[in-house]
Every structure is written in structure tokens, then in C-alpha cells.
Design an enzyme around this catalytic site. Structure first.
Site, PDB file in Angstrom:
ATOM      1  N   LYS A  67       0.847  -1.192   0.000  1.00  0.00           N
ATOM      2  CA  LYS A  67       0.000   0.000   0.000  1.00  0.00           C
ATOM      3  C   LYS A  67       0.887   1.249   0.000  1.00  0.00           C
ATOM      4  O   LYS A  67       1.480   1.606   1.013  1.00  0.00           O
ATOM      5  CB  LYS A  67      -0.917   0.026   1.229  1.00  0.00           C
ATOM      6  CG  LYS A  67      -1.998   1.093   1.097  1.00  0.00           C
ATOM      7  CD  LYS A  67      -2.479   1.645   2.406  1.00  0.00           C
ATOM      8  CE  LYS A  67      -1.567   2.658   3.010  1.00  0.00           C
ATOM      9  NZ  LYS A  67      -1.360   3.892   2.216  1.00  0.00           N
ATOM     10  N   GLU A 126      10.653   1.442   9.755  1.00  0.00           N
ATOM     11  CA  GLU A 126      11.694   2.400   9.361  1.00  0.00           C
ATOM     12  C   GLU A 126      11.066   3.774   9.490  1.00  0.00           C
ATOM     13  O   GLU A 126      10.240   4.171   8.669  1.00  0.00           O
ATOM     14  CB  GLU A 126      12.149   2.142   7.918  1.00  0.00           C
ATOM     15  CG  GLU A 126      12.771   0.784   7.692  1.00  0.00           C
ATOM     16  CD  GLU A 126      14.104   0.601   8.404  1.00  0.00           C
ATOM     17  OE1 GLU A 126      14.680   1.603   8.883  1.00  0.00           O
ATOM     18  OE2 GLU A 126      14.559  -0.541   8.506  1.00  0.00           O
ATOM     19  N   CYS A 146      14.828  10.136   4.910  1.00  0.00           N
ATOM     20  CA  CYS A 146      14.861   9.828   6.343  1.00  0.00           C
ATOM     21  C   CYS A 146      16.264   9.983   6.891  1.00  0.00           C
ATOM     22  O   CYS A 146      16.459  10.402   8.026  1.00  0.00           O
ATOM     23  CB  CYS A 146      14.324   8.419   6.582  1.00  0.00           C
ATOM     24  SG  CYS A 146      15.161   7.168   5.604  1.00  0.00           S
ATOM     25  N   GLU A 191      12.106  16.926  13.074  1.00  0.00           N
ATOM     26  CA  GLU A 191      12.550  16.464  11.752  1.00  0.00           C
ATOM     27  C   GLU A 191      11.937  17.381  10.694  1.00  0.00           C
ATOM     28  O   GLU A 191      10.730  17.356  10.469  1.00  0.00           O
ATOM     29  CB  GLU A 191      12.078  15.019  11.518  1.00  0.00           C
ATOM     30  CG  GLU A 191      12.535  14.494  10.190  1.00  0.00           C
ATOM     31  CD  GLU A 191      11.988  13.119   9.847  1.00  0.00           C
ATOM     32  OE1 GLU A 191      10.836  12.805  10.206  1.00  0.00           O
ATOM     33  OE2 GLU A 191      12.719  12.356   9.190  1.00  0.00           O
TER      34      GLU A 191
HETATM   35  P1  NAD Z   1       3.354   8.736   7.125  1.00  0.00           P
HETATM   36  O1  NAD Z   1       3.683   8.030   8.375  1.00  0.00           O
HETATM   37  O2  NAD Z   1       2.366   9.836   7.153  1.00  0.00           O
HETATM   38  O3  NAD Z   1       2.796   7.707   6.032  1.00  0.00           O
HETATM   39  C1  NAD Z   1       3.484   6.544   5.666  1.00  0.00           C
HETATM   40  C2  NAD Z   1       2.493   5.519   5.182  1.00  0.00           C
HETATM   41  O4  NAD Z   1       1.672   5.111   6.278  1.00  0.00           O
HETATM   42  C3  NAD Z   1       1.536   5.984   4.095  1.00  0.00           C
HETATM   43  O5  NAD Z   1       1.375   4.936   3.157  1.00  0.00           O
HETATM   44  C4  NAD Z   1       0.247   6.233   4.851  1.00  0.00           C
HETATM   45  O6  NAD Z   1      -0.901   6.123   4.041  1.00  0.00           O
HETATM   46  C5  NAD Z   1       0.298   5.123   5.872  1.00  0.00           C
HETATM   47  N1  NAD Z   1      -0.528   5.333   7.063  1.00  0.00           N
HETATM   48  C6  NAD Z   1      -1.093   6.486   7.511  1.00  0.00           C
HETATM   49  N2  NAD Z   1      -1.766   6.258   8.659  1.00  0.00           N
HETATM   50  C7  NAD Z   1      -1.625   4.944   8.942  1.00  0.00           C
HETATM   51  C8  NAD Z   1      -2.080   4.098  10.008  1.00  0.00           C
HETATM   52  N3  NAD Z   1      -2.794   4.573  11.025  1.00  0.00           N
HETATM   53  N4  NAD Z   1      -1.725   2.801   9.971  1.00  0.00           N
HETATM   54  C9  NAD Z   1      -0.965   2.301   8.972  1.00  0.00           C
HETATM   55  N5  NAD Z   1      -0.515   3.043   7.945  1.00  0.00           N
HETATM   56  C10 NAD Z   1      -0.836   4.348   7.925  1.00  0.00           C
HETATM   57  O7  NAD Z   1       4.765   9.198   6.559  1.00  0.00           O
HETATM   58  P2  NAD Z   1       5.062  10.046   5.246  1.00  0.00           P
HETATM   59  O8  NAD Z   1       4.677  11.469   5.590  1.00  0.00           O
HETATM   60  O9  NAD Z   1       4.480   9.403   4.050  1.00  0.00           O
HETATM   61  O10 NAD Z   1       6.663   9.920   5.143  1.00  0.00           O
HETATM   62  C11 NAD Z   1       7.541  10.797   5.773  1.00  0.00           C
HETATM   63  C12 NAD Z   1       8.146  10.159   7.002  1.00  0.00           C
HETATM   64  O11 NAD Z   1       8.694   8.892   6.680  1.00  0.00           O
HETATM   65  C13 NAD Z   1       9.297  10.940   7.599  1.00  0.00           C
HETATM   66  O12 NAD Z   1       9.159  11.010   9.004  1.00  0.00           O
HETATM   67  C14 NAD Z   1      10.528  10.133   7.241  1.00  0.00           C
HETATM   68  O13 NAD Z   1      11.615  10.306   8.087  1.00  0.00           O
HETATM   69  C15 NAD Z   1       9.993   8.766   7.237  1.00  0.00           C
HETATM   70  N6  NAD Z   1      10.829   7.898   6.384  1.00  0.00           N
HETATM   71  C16 NAD Z   1      11.615   6.986   6.993  1.00  0.00           C
HETATM   72  C17 NAD Z   1      12.453   6.187   6.242  1.00  0.00           C
HETATM   73  C18 NAD Z   1      13.338   5.152   6.895  1.00  0.00           C
HETATM   74  O14 NAD Z   1      13.824   4.275   6.214  1.00  0.00           O
HETATM   75  N7  NAD Z   1      13.561   5.218   8.180  1.00  0.00           N
HETATM   76  C19 NAD Z   1      12.447   6.308   4.860  1.00  0.00           C
HETATM   77  C20 NAD Z   1      11.620   7.258   4.264  1.00  0.00           C
HETATM   78  C21 NAD Z   1      10.801   8.046   5.055  1.00  0.00           C
END
Ligand code: NAD
Length: 477
Positions: free
Chosen positions: A178, A251, A285, A381
Site C-alpha cells: 500500500k 523504518e 529519512c 525532523e
Molecule cells: P506517514 O507516516 O504519514 O505515512 C506513511 C504511510 O503510512 C503511508 O502509506 C500512509 O498512508 C500510511 N498510514 C497512515 N496512517 C496509517 C495508520 N494509522 N496505519 C498504517 N498506515 C498508515 O509518513 P510520510 O509522511 O508518508 O513519510 C515521511 C516520514 O517517513 C518521515 O518522518 C521520514 O523520516 C519517514 N521515512 C523513513 C524512512 C526510513 O527508512 N527510516 C524512509 C523514508 C521516510
């Protein structure tokens, strides 16, 4: 994929459920190009019933897929890597339009994605004889878990998808992917490629309006969640997975420190620091998000960084010569602008920071000096092209400040002396520390976060093993 639907060539996007490319039962969600704010395409939106169908299809496909040899599964993963390579001309512009990154960055992402699939698929999961003596033979095998739910963010949609899909499938699991609702299109195209390669139900790709994550993370037939996203959502995922004790790889966010030692040449180090902080417009990230520079060279490093930032070209990623695209979505854009406003009030903006007029979520690379550690740009962040350069007196102090974070994803240390840098690296509380380089993430080296940056690792042998269950076979003799 039907004859008319080639990746990137048709505006018609489909979910992949049980081997069939289907429309979304909940209608569509407009995907917005962050450079123009125009609609790229209407993305099919799955409803809860379709999310459940995708899990059921993955569950039904699991026994036959798990029964294949790892060599057979590897061969199909290699085909997927080849298919991505064969479709980069169509996929890259689509990725740029939905994500915002310059076209060169989109091609690079696709290249890393196929390289990751190949690199991950090269791993093996052989049985290990733990003991073999007069009394017993004990063998440790690794069995697949079942259905994996992969939930991905919007910064590197394709890399994030395949870096979960490849180890999950190699180990014998089936998967429901997803993507983030603001960048689902390239993932759906990769799903179409999967439809031609894998048996029905092995790979399923659904898209949502940010509302189906919970359905997957609480589903009793999902054995493992591989999640990349924010720490806030990671906490919800963990809570939702608790009742059925699902396996987790999380992650999450980071606030990575870059520690510059006093023996570097400011002119040489500045372009490297700039890249470490600004790559993908800072939406990484593992980007360097706090730069600690010793007093002695502070002004010189700041001046060099400001020079580089002022020369950078920001624009629509489809145009030639653009270094940085827009931020990916309006919410992130507004958040980063608010962080810049806070920084302007507390420190000095030495490059960038001007408001952008007109469509698109553009923010010029921005360098801020003289901030206190309590400023939002330092303790939160930012996930955007804004770089706080912080002055330190002693190395002990810099290390303590770097470690005083709830996050612990990555860090970088920059020095003319590998030995000095290594000592600093040993004292940093993070999952990865790079010395005199950044973002070197080969598929045979694991990475993951400490503290609230995550749980488990991706890539490397351990990254594959996280999609397995240790099973002991203990024979009497
Ligand atoms: P987000 O947490 O808003 O969304 C990530 C995913 O989770 C999306 O697909 C979203 O639809 C889904 N989601 C939303 N609510 C959910 C729930 N309650 N249960 C399950 N899934 C749900 O993050 P984002 O804004 O898309 O990405 C940015 C963040 O991701 C930043 O904090 C960044 O640091 C982190 N990131 C981490 C890594 C890593 O490898 N550590 C890599 C890339 C991004």
C-alpha cells in the site's frame, strides 16, 4: 496488464488484487503534481472489502509460493528487476510528476530499485546445523511468515516498495503493498509489471486515501508489517499490530546529525554537507538534518554553504538543469515553511528562505546559522531543504548534543582523520554512521534505526531474515 496499458503511457491505473488489474471500489483519488498543482491522474481507491480481498488473495497464494525453491523465487525477482529496467523511460517521468524529484533523480531511483531487487535476491537462507553429535542433530531453518503488508511513504515510492517486496518474496511470503496516497502511481505501474511475472495473489498492490493502513495492520491474516513512514504513524502501527502479535519492521523518522571535525577544509567539505542535507530536497529519512561545526571554521563553512545554496536551481523536475524539485505535498510544504518562520525569528537565514509566488510547493535550499538547540529546525525532523548549521566548542559537547534526540537513525562524521572520526562514530547513538560519505546503502548492508527511529533492519542478510521465522528441527539419534 492489457495490450493498451503500458507503464506510464496510459492514464488508466488499476489496483492489483489476486492477479487481476481492477478499478477501485471506493472511486478515485486525484494525484497532484507538486510542481504545478495540476492533477497527474485519478488513482483508483480501494475500499475495505478490496483490502480484505487483497489479503485473502495473498493468503491463498502463500502455500504454493512458499513451496517453491528459493532459486525459483529468485528467478522471478530477477525478472522484475529486468522489467523495471526495461520500463524506466515510461516510469521515470511518471515518478517525477507524482513525486516532484528531478528526472535524473527519478531515473536514479529506478536504477537503485532494480539494483536492490537483484542485490537482495542474491541472498540465501540455507539450513544451519547447530549441533550434530551422538545424542542429537539440531538444524535451524528459516520459514516464511505468511502474508506481509508493506506500507510505504512518498519520498522514494519505488525504492521503498521493492526493498520490502524483494526480501518478503525471496523468503517465501506473499505481499500486499500500500503506497502513500500522494505517490501511488508508479507503485501501481510496478504492480502491473508484477502481474505479468508472479503467480496470481503473490503480489497485490492497493491504493487508498490514507484510510486503509489500519485495515492492513490489524488484519488477523497479516503476519508481518513492513512499514516506512513517520514515527507518529509507526507508533499507531505498533499498537494496531499488538493484538495479533505481528512481526514488525519499522523504518521511521530521523534527525540525523552531521559532525564536522576541526581538521577539514571548509571548501572541500561544504558541497558534501550540502548534498547530505539537500538530496531529494531534504525529504530523506537519513538526510543530514543538524550540522555541527567547530567554532574555528564555523563562519567559513557557513559562507561556503550559502554560496552553494544560492546557486542551486529549483524548478519543475521535468525541466532540464533543475537541481531540486518541489516538496512532495502541500502539508509538508506548509510544515517546512512554518519551521523556516520559526528559524527566521531565532537565527539568521544566510541563503534561501524567501517565499515562493505561484503554483508549486517550491522552497529554495535554505541555510540557517546561529540557532539555539531549542529551535524547531534543530529539535524536529524538518524533512525539507532547510539546513541548520550549529556552532560547537568541544567535540564532547557536539556528541552530547547530537545524541540528545528521541531519534537515532543515521549520522555522518567528517574529518581528515579516519581514526578520529571512527572514535566519534562509536559514541553516536544511531543505526548507521557514515564517515566522509553519505547515503551509501548497498543491498548487502543492513540499515535501521535505534530509539524512536525504528525497529528492525532493511537490506542485507538480516533484512531478508526479518521476513522469516526461526524454526528448530531437533532429531534424536
Ligand atoms: P506517514 O507516516 O504519514 O505515512 C506513511 C504511510 O503510512 C503511508 O502509506 C500512509 O498512508 C500510511 N498510514 C497512515 N496512517 C496509517 C495508520 N494509522 N496505519 C498504517 N498506515 C498508515 O509518513 P510520510 O509522511 O508518508 O513519510 C515521511 C516520514 O517517513 C518521515 O518522518 C521520514 O523520516 C519517514 N521515512 C523513513 C524512512 C526510513 O527508512 N527510516 C524512509 C523514508 C521516510
Amino acid at each position: 496488464m492489457n495490450a493498451q496499458m503500458k507503464p506510464g503511457q496510459s492514464g488508466d491505473f488499476r489496483l492489483l488484487i489476486g492477479g487481476k488489474l481492477v478499478p477501485g471500489a471506493a472511486g478515485t483519488v486525484d494525484v497532484i503534481n507538486p510542481a504545478t498543482e495540476q492533477v497527474v491522474a485519478a488513482c483508483p481507491r480501494a475500499d475495505v472489502a478490496q483490502a480484505n480481498q487483497a489479503v485473502a488473495a495473498a493468503k491463498a497464494a502463500f502455500p504454493a509460493w512458499a513451496a517453491k525453491s528459493i532459486a525459483e523465487r529468485r528467478a522471478l525477482l530477477m525478472k522484475l528487476a529486468d522489467a523495471i529496467d526495461a520500463h524506466t523511460q515510461e516510469l521515470a517521468p511518471l515518478l517525477t510528476q507524482e513525486q516532484g524529484k528531478p528526472l535524473g533523480g527519478a531515473f536514479f531511483e529506478l536504477m537503485v530499485a532494480s539494483a536492490n531487487i537483484r542485490g537482495i535476491a542474491a541472498h540465501d537462507l540455507p539450513p544451519v546445523v547447530l549441533k550434530d553429535n551422538d545424542e542429537a542433530k539440531v538444524v535451524r531453518v528459516r520459514s516464511p511468515l505468511g502474508v506481509v503488508a508493506a506500507i510505504t511513504p512518498w519520498n522514494f515510492p519505488v525504492i521503498m516498495m521493492v526493498t520490502k517486496l524483494a526480501p518478503a518474496l525471496l523468503a517465501g511470503n506473499t505481499i500486499v503493498v500500500k503506497p502513500a496516497p500522494s505517490t501511488p502511481l508508479t507503485s501501481l505501474r510496478v504492480g502491473e509489471l508484477c502481474a505479468e511475472i508472479f503467480p496470481a495473489g503473490v503480489v497485490n498492490v492497493i491504493a487508498d486515501a490514507n484510510d486503509l493502513g489500519g485495515t492492513l495492520t490489524s488484519h488477523p491474516d497479516v503476519a508481518k508489517i513492513a512499514f516506512t513512514g513517520s514515527t507518529a504513524t509507526g507508533r499507531k502501527v505498533m499498537a494496531s499490530a499488538a493484538p495479533t502479535l505481528k512481526r514488525l519492521t519499522l523504518e521511521l523518522g530521523g534527525n540525523d546529525a552531521a559532525i564536522v571535525l576541526d581538521d577539514v577544509n571548509p571548501q572541500e567539505i561544504a558541497p558534501k554537507l550540502f548534498f547530505a542535507a539537500m538530496v531529494n530536497s531534504g525529504q530523506v529519512c537519513l538526510a543530514a538534518k543538524r550540522i555541527y561545526v567547530p567554532e574555528k571554521i564555523y563562519d567559513a563553512v557557513c559562507a561556503e554553504l550559502a554560496k552553494i545554496a544560492s546557486a542551486a536551481k529549483v524548478g519543475n523536475g521535468l525541466e532540464e538543469g533543475v537541481d531540486f524539485g518541489p516538496l512532495q505535498n502541500r502539508m509538508q510544504y506548509e510544515k517546512v515553511k512554518a519551521i523556516i518562520d520559526d528559524a527566521r525569528a531565532q537565527g539568521k537565514i544566510i541563503a534561501g528562505g524567501e517565499p515562493h509566488a505561484g503554483p508549486g510547493f517550491f522552497i529554495k535550499p535554505t541555510i540557517v546559522s546561529g540557532l539555539p538547540d531549542s529551535a524547531r529546525l534543530v529539535c524536529e525532523e524538518q524533512f525539507g531543504p532547510v539546513m541548520p548549521v550549529l556552532k560547537y566548542k568541544t567535540l564532547d559537547e557536539a556528541i552530547a548534543r547530537a545524541n540528545s534526540s528521541e531519534y537515532g537513525l543515521g549520522a555522518t562524521v567528517w574529518s581528515a582523520s579516519n581514526d578520529r572520526a571512527y572514535e566519534v562514530a562509536m559514541r553516536l547513538e544511531t543505526g548507521t554512521v557514515w564517515i566522509n560519505k553519505h547515503l551509501d546503502l548497498p543491498p548487502d548492508v543492513p540499515y535501521g534505526g535505534t530509539k524512536q527511529s525504528g525497529y528492525g533492519v532493511e537490506l542485507g542478510q538480516q533484512g531478508v531474515e526479518e521476513f522469516t521465522q526461526v524454526k528448530i528441527i531437533n532429531l534424536a539419534k
